[in-house]
Scaffold this motif. Structure first.
Motif, PDB file in Angstrom:
ATOM      1  N   ASP A  55     -29.900  24.255  -6.108  1.00  0.00           N
ATOM      2  CA  ASP A  55     -30.180  22.860  -5.786  1.00  0.00           C
ATOM      3  C   ASP A  55     -29.173  21.881  -6.385  1.00  0.00           C
ATOM      4  O   ASP A  55     -29.374  20.681  -6.336  1.00  0.00           O
ATOM      5  N   GLY A  56     -28.093  22.422  -6.940  1.00  0.00           N
ATOM      6  CA  GLY A  56     -27.060  21.545  -7.478  1.00  0.00           C
ATOM      7  C   GLY A  56     -27.441  20.852  -8.768  1.00  0.00           C
ATOM      8  O   GLY A  56     -26.828  19.853  -9.141  1.00  0.00           O
ATOM      9  N   THR A  57     -28.433  21.405  -9.462  1.00  0.00           N
ATOM     10  CA  THR A  57     -28.799  20.830 -10.762  1.00  0.00           C
ATOM     11  C   THR A  57     -27.618  20.903 -11.713  1.00  0.00           C
ATOM     12  O   THR A  57     -26.918  21.918 -11.778  1.00  0.00           O
ATOM     13  N   THR A  58     -27.405  19.824 -12.447  1.00  0.00           N
ATOM     14  CA  THR A  58     -26.256  19.760 -13.352  1.00  0.00           C
ATOM     15  C   THR A  58     -26.695  19.625 -14.801  1.00  0.00           C
ATOM     16  O   THR A  58     -27.774  19.116 -15.097  1.00  0.00           O
ATOM     17  N   HIS A  59     -25.838  20.103 -15.694  1.00  0.00           N
ATOM     18  CA  HIS A  59     -26.056  19.970 -17.126  1.00  0.00           C
ATOM     19  C   HIS A  59     -24.737  19.565 -17.760  1.00  0.00           C
ATOM     20  O   HIS A  59     -23.658  19.974 -17.286  1.00  0.00           O
ATOM     21  N   TYR A  60     -24.834  18.778 -18.819  1.00  0.00           N
ATOM     22  CA  TYR A  60     -23.634  18.318 -19.508  1.00  0.00           C
ATOM     23  C   TYR A  60     -23.798  18.442 -21.012  1.00  0.00           C
ATOM     24  O   TYR A  60     -24.894  18.250 -21.552  1.00  0.00           O
ATOM     25  N   ALA A  61     -22.703  18.733 -21.669  1.00  0.00           N
ATOM     26  CA  ALA A  61     -22.689  18.645 -23.117  1.00  0.00           C
ATOM     27  C   ALA A  61     -22.829  17.180 -23.516  1.00  0.00           C
ATOM     28  O   ALA A  61     -22.358  16.281 -22.799  1.00  0.00           O
ATOM     29  N   ASP A  62     -23.470  16.937 -24.653  1.00  0.00           N
ATOM     30  CA  ASP A  62     -23.678  15.556 -25.092  1.00  0.00           C
ATOM     31  C   ASP A  62     -22.356  14.801 -25.232  1.00  0.00           C
ATOM     32  O   ASP A  62     -22.298  13.592 -24.984  1.00  0.00           O
ATOM     33  N   SER A  63     -21.316  15.506 -25.599  1.00  0.00           N
ATOM     34  CA  SER A  63     -20.026  14.866 -25.855  1.00  0.00           C
ATOM     35  C   SER A  63     -19.366  14.305 -24.592  1.00  0.00           C
ATOM     36  O   SER A  63     -18.449  13.487 -24.694  1.00  0.00           O
ATOM     37  N   VAL A  64     -19.824  14.745 -23.420  1.00  0.00           N
ATOM     38  CA  VAL A  64     -19.182  14.288 -22.181  1.00  0.00           C
ATOM     39  C   VAL A  64     -20.129  13.550 -21.246  1.00  0.00           C
ATOM     40  O   VAL A  64     -19.709  13.059 -20.198  1.00  0.00           O
ATOM     41  N   LYS A  65     -21.395  13.467 -21.625  1.00  0.00           N
ATOM     42  CA  LYS A  65     -22.375  12.786 -20.763  1.00  0.00           C
ATOM     43  C   LYS A  65     -21.956  11.350 -20.497  1.00  0.00           C
ATOM     44  O   LYS A  65     -21.548  10.628 -21.404  1.00  0.00           O
ATOM     45  N   GLY A  66     -22.048  10.963 -19.236  1.00  0.00           N
ATOM     46  CA  GLY A  66     -21.671   9.610 -18.847  1.00  0.00           C
ATOM     47  C   GLY A  66     -20.197   9.439 -18.565  1.00  0.00           C
ATOM     48  O   GLY A  66     -19.780   8.388 -18.055  1.00  0.00           O
TER      49      GLY A  66
END
Length: 124
Positions: A55-66
């Motif tokens: 479903d294209g769910t994404t996750h990001y490391a806190d250091s790169v979020k945004g």
């Protein structure tokens, strides 16, 4: 033969942007999650972002979020990592990898499902 080839790295000033691409072949791309990882000199490889196959769910490391955005185009067998507001601490070799499971833990990705990396250098 499984292949993942990263491109789009380079030298950029702090605050700038780059878009990395990960072109895949040799497996059913749509059935695999794609992860982006990076490794800076003297540091361990770390997960940056991943996107699921279903479903294209994404996750990001806190250091790169945004700042970073991951996407994929199953018709082109390609994944992307749009990197904005780059910082000197983002300097690293960036790798993409594929696995049925979307995770930021590089240990889950099989050794045959990694690209060779592309260097990103952010100058201050």
């Amino acid at each position: 033969e499984v292949q993942l080839v990263e491109s789009g790295g380079g030298l950029v000033q702090a605050g700038g942007s780059l878009r990395l691409s990960c072109a895949a072949s040799g497996f059913t791309f749509a059935d695999y999650a794609i992860g982006w990882f990076r490794q800076a000199p003297g540091k361990e490889r770390e997960g940056v972002s991943c996107i699921s196959s279903s479903d294209g769910t994404t996750h990001y490391a806190d250091s790169v979020k945004g700042r970073f955005t991951i996407s994929r185009d199953n018709a082109k067998n390609t994944a992307y990592l749009q990197m904005n507001s780059l910082k000197p601490e983002d300097t690293a070799v960036y790798y993409c990898a594929a696995d049925p499971l979307a995770t930021l833990d590089p240990q889950y990705y099989g050794m045959d499902y990694w690209g060779k990396g592309t260097l990103v250098t952010v100058s201050s």
